[in-house]
Write a protein that holds these residues in place. Structure first.
Motif: not given
Length: 266
Positions: A62-63, A72-73, A78-79
């Motif tokens: 899910p991340g 985003l990667s 990071e999100a």
């Protein structure tokens, strides 16, 4: 409906006291996340609180989906670093009826530690909230089960704190508010609001819970919101006051607001 992105905008939409309610408003995409995040503040928040990032194996897919959804990667950390909001993930295991907490990227928690909550089902996750099991748990479980990927819902709440820091670690209220008086309450009491949203990720089916933190000194709020808080904390004295420590700050807050209101009217 919009919720806004400041304490003054959020307070009129928050519960003022009484029976617990989800108080959800349906949001469109443009009102999902704050459009102008302070990325330096986010980086500093995570640097100061690295334990705010917790991810179980169940939260990895899910991340990654969330990060890709935001262009985003990477994954959940990071999100969250690229937005104003802290972010949490919940998934449903086969054969279970309650969603579980499987991931967190939280720089500015409101007196909680993500590692203490990892793996817990919803009802255990909310156990410290007075009245949750009796008044809200069944409704939350039903909402989570029925939430569609195309829908975004938001809600907000508020707390009174003795600090303007975004990461809030509450002290014993008799110590935290010992310096607060009706004369200085406008500068020493801080109103903290969480702007929370819920949406389902379409591929994994996980539920993303975002928490945007907004803090303002009591004295900088609009007069209507000051009166709203004075009324609400009076109700807290007869309900949730012990858990929120209202007895240690409410008299000063109420008297501060009463005095300021009288000054405006005279």
């Amino acid at each position: 409906m919009t919720l806004g992105f400041s304490v003054d905008e959020l307070l009129p939409k928050a519960r003022g006291g009484g029976v617990l309610k989800m108080g959800l408003a349906k949001l469109d995409e443009s009102n999902w996340l704050q459009p102008d995040p302070d990325l330096a503040a986010r980086a500093g928040g995570f640097a100061a609180f690295p334990e705010g990032v917790q991810l179980s194996p169940e939260g990895e897919a899910p991340g990654a989906e969330l990060a890709a959804f935001l262009g985003l990667s990477g994954g959940l950390p990071e999100a969250a670093r690229a937005q104003h909001e802290d972010m949490c993930l919940l998934t449903l295991r086969p054969g279970e009826e309650q969603y579980r907490f499987v991931g967190a990227a939280v720089a500015w928690p409101s007196d909680w530690t993500p590692s203490d909550k990892m793996g817990l089902p919803l009802r255990a996750l909310h156990a410290p909230i007075q009245g949750y099991e009796e008044q809200l748990a069944s409704g939350v479980d039903h909402f989570m089960a029925k939430l569609k990927p195309s829908a975004i819902y938001g809600r907000c709440n508020w707390f009174i704190a003795a600090t303007g820091e975004r990461r809030w670690v509450a002290e014993a209220p008799e110590e935290a508010f010992a310096h607060v008086t009706p004369e200085n309450a406008g500068e020493t009491l801080f109103v903290r609001s969480e702007r929370q949203t819920l949406r389902r990720l379409p591929e994994t089916g996980a539920i993303l819970f975002t928490i945007g933190i907004y803090v303002s000194p009591l004295g900088e709020l609009g007069a209507d919101n000051q009166r709203r808080l004075a009324d609400a904390v009076q109700l807290l004295l007869d309900g949730e006051g012990e858990r929120r420590g209202a007895g240690h700050y409410a008299p000063a807050l109420i008297e501060f607001v009463r005095t300021r209101q009288n000054a405006f009217e005279s």
